[in-house]
Scaffold this motif. Structure first.
Motif, PDB file in Angstrom:
ATOM      1  N   ASN A 275      44.085  83.217  53.115  1.00 26.24           N
ATOM      2  CA  ASN A 275      42.765  83.745  53.461  1.00 26.24           C
ATOM      3  C   ASN A 275      41.705  82.656  53.588  1.00 26.24           C
ATOM      4  O   ASN A 275      40.556  82.957  53.934  1.00 26.24           O
ATOM      5  CB  ASN A 275      42.312  84.752  52.397  1.00 26.24           C
ATOM      6  N   LEU A 276      42.068  81.426  53.287  1.00 24.60           N
ATOM      7  CA  LEU A 276      41.114  80.321  53.307  1.00 24.60           C
ATOM      8  C   LEU A 276      41.231  79.546  54.613  1.00 24.60           C
ATOM      9  O   LEU A 276      42.319  79.395  55.161  1.00 24.60           O
ATOM     10  CB  LEU A 276      41.359  79.386  52.124  1.00 24.60           C
ATOM     11  N   PRO A 277      40.102  79.007  55.097  1.00 24.49           N
ATOM     12  CA  PRO A 277      40.166  78.161  56.291  1.00 24.49           C
ATOM     13  C   PRO A 277      40.835  76.828  55.956  1.00 24.49           C
ATOM     14  O   PRO A 277      40.904  76.443  54.782  1.00 24.49           O
ATOM     15  CB  PRO A 277      38.697  77.971  56.673  1.00 24.49           C
ATOM     16  N   PRO A 278      41.312  76.088  56.947  1.00 26.93           N
ATOM     17  CA  PRO A 278      41.943  74.794  56.667  1.00 26.93           C
ATOM     18  C   PRO A 278      40.949  73.787  56.089  1.00 26.93           C
ATOM     19  O   PRO A 278      39.760  73.833  56.403  1.00 26.93           O
ATOM     20  CB  PRO A 278      42.449  74.357  58.054  1.00 26.93           C
ATOM     21  N   HIS A 279      41.483  72.903  55.230  1.00 28.01           N
ATOM     22  CA  HIS A 279      40.680  71.834  54.616  1.00 28.01           C
ATOM     23  C   HIS A 279      39.468  72.401  53.868  1.00 28.01           C
ATOM     24  O   HIS A 279      38.369  71.841  53.905  1.00 28.01           O
ATOM     25  CB  HIS A 279      40.212  70.823  55.660  1.00 28.01           C
ATOM     26  N   VAL A 280      39.668  73.503  53.180  1.00 32.78           N
ATOM     27  CA  VAL A 280      38.544  74.230  52.600  1.00 32.78           C
ATOM     28  C   VAL A 280      37.817  73.407  51.527  1.00 32.78           C
ATOM     29  O   VAL A 280      36.582  73.426  51.460  1.00 32.78           O
ATOM     30  CB  VAL A 280      39.019  75.584  52.039  1.00 32.78           C
ATOM     31  N   TRP A 281      38.559  72.661  50.705  1.00 35.03           N
ATOM     32  CA  TRP A 281      37.896  71.880  49.653  1.00 35.03           C
ATOM     33  C   TRP A 281      37.087  70.733  50.243  1.00 35.03           C
ATOM     34  O   TRP A 281      35.991  70.422  49.751  1.00 35.03           O
ATOM     35  CB  TRP A 281      38.922  71.356  48.649  1.00 35.03           C
ATOM     36  N   ALA A 282      37.612  70.107  51.287  1.00 37.78           N
ATOM     37  CA  ALA A 282      36.864  69.029  51.942  1.00 37.78           C
ATOM     38  C   ALA A 282      35.579  69.569  52.568  1.00 37.78           C
ATOM     39  O   ALA A 282      34.511  68.942  52.482  1.00 37.78           O
ATOM     40  CB  ALA A 282      37.735  68.362  53.006  1.00 37.78           C
ATOM     41  N   VAL A 283      35.686  70.745  53.182  1.00 40.90           N
ATOM     42  CA  VAL A 283      34.500  71.362  53.788  1.00 40.90           C
ATOM     43  C   VAL A 283      33.488  71.741  52.709  1.00 40.90           C
ATOM     44  O   VAL A 283      32.276  71.514  52.863  1.00 40.90           O
ATOM     45  CB  VAL A 283      34.895  72.598  54.614  1.00 40.90           C
ATOM     46  N   ALA A 284      33.968  72.313  51.605  1.00 42.26           N
ATOM     47  CA  ALA A 284      33.069  72.693  50.507  1.00 42.26           C
ATOM     48  C   ALA A 284      32.354  71.475  49.936  1.00 42.26           C
ATOM     49  O   ALA A 284      31.139  71.508  49.687  1.00 42.26           O
ATOM     50  CB  ALA A 284      33.863  73.403  49.414  1.00 42.26           C
ATOM     51  N   GLY A 285      33.096  70.385  49.728  1.00 39.92           N
ATOM     52  CA  GLY A 285      32.480  69.162  49.223  1.00 39.92           C
ATOM     53  C   GLY A 285      31.519  68.552  50.225  1.00 39.92           C
ATOM     54  O   GLY A 285      30.448  68.053  49.847  1.00 39.92           O
ATOM     55  N   GLY A 286      31.885  68.601  51.512  1.00 42.87           N
ATOM     56  CA  GLY A 286      31.010  68.058  52.540  1.00 42.87           C
ATOM     57  C   GLY A 286      29.683  68.791  52.626  1.00 42.87           C
ATOM     58  O   GLY A 286      28.617  68.167  52.710  1.00 42.87           O
ATOM     59  N   TRP A 287      29.740  70.123  52.580  1.00 49.60           N
ATOM     60  CA  TRP A 287      28.500  70.905  52.592  1.00 49.60           C
ATOM     61  C   TRP A 287      27.632  70.571  51.381  1.00 49.60           C
ATOM     62  O   TRP A 287      26.407  70.423  51.500  1.00 49.60           O
ATOM     63  CB  TRP A 287      28.824  72.399  52.601  1.00 49.60           C
ATOM     64  N   ALA A 288      28.260  70.469  50.216  1.00 47.97           N
ATOM     65  CA  ALA A 288      27.505  70.204  48.984  1.00 47.97           C
ATOM     66  C   ALA A 288      26.799  68.855  49.044  1.00 47.97           C
ATOM     67  O   ALA A 288      25.601  68.743  48.752  1.00 47.97           O
ATOM     68  CB  ALA A 288      28.440  70.273  47.776  1.00 47.97           C
ATOM     69  N   VAL A 289      27.531  67.811  49.427  1.00 44.84           N
ATOM     70  CA  VAL A 289      26.951  66.466  49.465  1.00 44.84           C
ATOM     71  C   VAL A 289      25.896  66.356  50.560  1.00 44.84           C
ATOM     72  O   VAL A 289      24.801  65.825  50.344  1.00 44.84           O
ATOM     73  CB  VAL A 289      28.055  65.410  49.668  1.00 44.84           C
ATOM     74  N   LEU A 290      26.218  66.870  51.735  1.00 42.43           N
ATOM     75  CA  LEU A 290      25.288  66.774  52.864  1.00 42.43           C
ATOM     76  C   LEU A 290      23.959  67.457  52.567  1.00 42.43           C
ATOM     77  O   LEU A 290      22.883  66.876  52.764  1.00 42.43           O
ATOM     78  CB  LEU A 290      25.932  67.399  54.110  1.00 42.43           C
ATOM     79  N   VAL A 291      24.019  68.694  52.079  1.00 43.30           N
ATOM     80  CA  VAL A 291      22.782  69.447  51.848  1.00 43.30           C
ATOM     81  C   VAL A 291      22.053  68.938  50.606  1.00 43.30           C
ATOM     82  O   VAL A 291      20.820  68.853  50.604  1.00 43.30           O
ATOM     83  CB  VAL A 291      23.089  70.956  51.740  1.00 43.30           C
ATOM     84  N   ALA A 292      22.783  68.568  49.551  1.00 40.15           N
ATOM     85  CA  ALA A 292      22.129  68.081  48.334  1.00 40.15           C
ATOM     86  C   ALA A 292      21.401  66.767  48.597  1.00 40.15           C
ATOM     87  O   ALA A 292      20.218  66.611  48.251  1.00 40.15           O
ATOM     88  CB  ALA A 292      23.159  67.907  47.219  1.00 40.15           C
ATOM     89  N   VAL A 293      22.068  65.803  49.206  1.00 40.69           N
ATOM     90  CA  VAL A 293      21.446  64.504  49.477  1.00 40.69           C
ATOM     91  C   VAL A 293      20.368  64.633  50.552  1.00 40.69           C
ATOM     92  O   VAL A 293      19.251  64.123  50.397  1.00 40.69           O
ATOM     93  CB  VAL A 293      22.505  63.468  49.891  1.00 40.69           C
ATOM     94  N   GLY A 294      20.708  65.323  51.646  1.00 40.57           N
ATOM     95  CA  GLY A 294      19.726  65.499  52.710  1.00 40.57           C
ATOM     96  C   GLY A 294      18.501  66.264  52.250  1.00 40.57           C
ATOM     97  O   GLY A 294      17.370  65.899  52.587  1.00 40.57           O
ATOM     98  N   GLY A 295      18.705  67.332  51.467  1.00 48.52           N
ATOM     99  CA  GLY A 295      17.583  68.119  50.968  1.00 48.52           C
ATOM    100  C   GLY A 295      16.713  67.325  50.014  1.00 48.52           C
ATOM    101  O   GLY A 295      15.480  67.429  50.039  1.00 48.52           O
ATOM    102  N   PHE A 296      17.339  66.501  49.171  1.00 46.25           N
ATOM    103  CA  PHE A 296      16.577  65.684  48.219  1.00 46.25           C
ATOM    104  C   PHE A 296      15.695  64.674  48.952  1.00 46.25           C
ATOM    105  O   PHE A 296      14.506  64.531  48.645  1.00 46.25           O
ATOM    106  CB  PHE A 296      17.542  64.970  47.275  1.00 46.25           C
ATOM    107  N   VAL A 297      16.261  63.976  49.927  1.00 47.79           N
ATOM    108  CA  VAL A 297      15.490  62.980  50.675  1.00 47.79           C
ATOM    109  C   VAL A 297      14.391  63.661  51.483  1.00 47.79           C
ATOM    110  O   VAL A 297      13.251  63.177  51.538  1.00 47.79           O
ATOM    111  CB  VAL A 297      16.423  62.164  51.600  1.00 47.79           C
ATOM    112  N   TYR A 298      14.713  64.782  52.094  1.00 48.82           N
ATOM    113  CA  TYR A 298      13.721  65.530  52.883  1.00 48.82           C
ATOM    114  C   TYR A 298      12.555  65.968  52.001  1.00 48.82           C
ATOM    115  O   TYR A 298      11.380  65.857  52.407  1.00 48.82           O
ATOM    116  CB  TYR A 298      14.400  66.741  53.515  1.00 48.82           C
ATOM    117  N   PHE A 299      12.829  66.432  50.805  1.00 42.90           N
ATOM    118  CA  PHE A 299      11.767  66.849  49.889  1.00 42.90           C
ATOM    119  C   PHE A 299      10.953  65.652  49.425  1.00 42.90           C
ATOM    120  O   PHE A 299       9.727  65.692  49.383  1.00 42.90           O
ATOM    121  CB  PHE A 299      12.373  67.574  48.688  1.00 42.90           C
ATOM    122  N   TRP A 300      11.634  64.564  49.067  1.00 41.12           N
ATOM    123  CA  TRP A 300      10.966  63.357  48.560  1.00 41.12           C
ATOM    124  C   TRP A 300      10.012  62.764  49.597  1.00 41.12           C
ATOM    125  O   TRP A 300       8.958  62.240  49.243  1.00 41.12           O
ATOM    126  CB  TRP A 300      12.029  62.342  48.156  1.00 41.12           C
TER     127      TRP A 300
END
Length: 309
Positions: A275-300
């Motif tokens: 039921n999971l898409p391929p490379h699901v953990w890599a995608v989950a980690g990518g979303w987390a890092v991208l949005v967390a780092v990007g959001g932090f810099v954007y806010f700062w």
């Protein structure tokens, strides 16, 4: 430097100031003055946030305690609200619209409850983030502290609320035949990744909401659309099996669906890796890092503008 007065005396005039002719910027530089509330460097900003970690935790706990202080059931609403939502969705989507196609009842009910609880975590973080600055202008204008403390604190508040709800989620899973197993350990990395993603998204929305307070009125409609597109109430591949495959792929790879599916995979016995898409953990980690780092810099980047104007 001197001149004769009308009575013959000599008046001595004051010598010219050494600062005469200097601009305000030159004067500030000469005497070591800096702009009040100026944005610090990124590394310095991170250190300031770490120094306020006790405030961030205490503020989130205080907000969590005060959230239902006026209700008679108090903190029980932290669990009752998503459970009632799940009951309504089950009535409409499970019984009337038959959105449980392809799943047995023992799988669909924990599938639905898990989806509601996990999506509510993201939804609440976003809504709290929108108001993080605009709803706390008194605090922002009165005290000097890294403003990112506020959206981070609100995301942490929602994480604590989800942890309370997880107790009920475990009971539901066990009640429908999904007993504790090694895969339940995956809950920890899923929550960590989702928390990072939610925090980054909350910081993005905090900056946007600080500039446009009316965004808080629009976001419920955006979040409702996101919820229906993320498979909270149904399996995306099953419901879209007659549509082009790329549509299901896009919906499955959206971060809300990713974190819900990983949590379902960890908790529910009948919800396997197919039921999971391929490379699901890599995608989950990518979303987390991208949005967390990007959001932090954007806010700062807008740190010095919060609370002004």
């Amino acid at each position: 430097m001197s001149e004769t007065t009308h009575d013959g005396g000599v008046a001595v005039s004051a010598p010219p100031s050494p600062d005469e002719g200097l601009s305000a910027a030159d004067l500030a530089a000469k005497y070591g003055l800096s702009v009040s509330g100026a944005r610090p460097g990124l590394a310095s900003y991170v250190r300031q946030l770490w120094g306020r970690r006790h405030f961030i935790l205490a503020f989130s706990q205080a907000k969590l305690t005060a959230q239902y202080s006026q209700a008679k059931l108090g903190q029980l609403w932290q669990v009752a609200t998503p459970l009632l939502n799940a009951a309504v969705y089950f009535l409409i989507f499970g019984l009337i619209l038959k959105a449980d196609r392809g799943m047995e009842r023992e799988v669909y009910i924990p599938f639905l409850v898990t989806g509601v609880f996990v999506f509510t975590f993201t939804q609440s973080s976003v809504m709290a983030g929108v108001r993080a600055i605009s709803g706390n202008l008194g605090l922002v204008r009165a005290l000097h502290f890294p403003r990112a403390s506020l959206p981070i604190s609100f995301s942490l508040q929602q994480l604590q609320q989800l942890l309370f709800s997880m107790i009920v989620l475990f009971v539901v899973a066990v009640g429908f035949g999904s007993y504790p197993r090694l895969s339940w350990l995956l809950i920890v990395p899923v929550l960590v990744l989702q928390f990072l993603f939610n925090t980054g998204l909350a910081m993005i929305m905090a900056r946007m909401g600080a500039k446009t307070p009316d965004l808080a009125q629009l976001m419920p409609f955006v979040m409702r659309t996101w919820m229906y597109a993320s498979g909270v109430m149904f399996s995306i591949p099953v419901m879209l099996d007659e549509h082009p495959e790329w549509i299901a792929d896009i919906l499955q790879w959206n971060p809300a669906a990713i974190y819900m599916d990983l949590m379902r995979f960890a908790l529910i016995d009948g919800y396997g890796s197919e039921n999971l898409p391929p490379h699901v953990w890599a995608v989950a980690g990518g979303w987390a890092v991208l949005v967390a780092v990007g959001g932090f810099v954007y806010f700062w980047k807008a740190e010095e503008r919060y609370g002004r104007g």
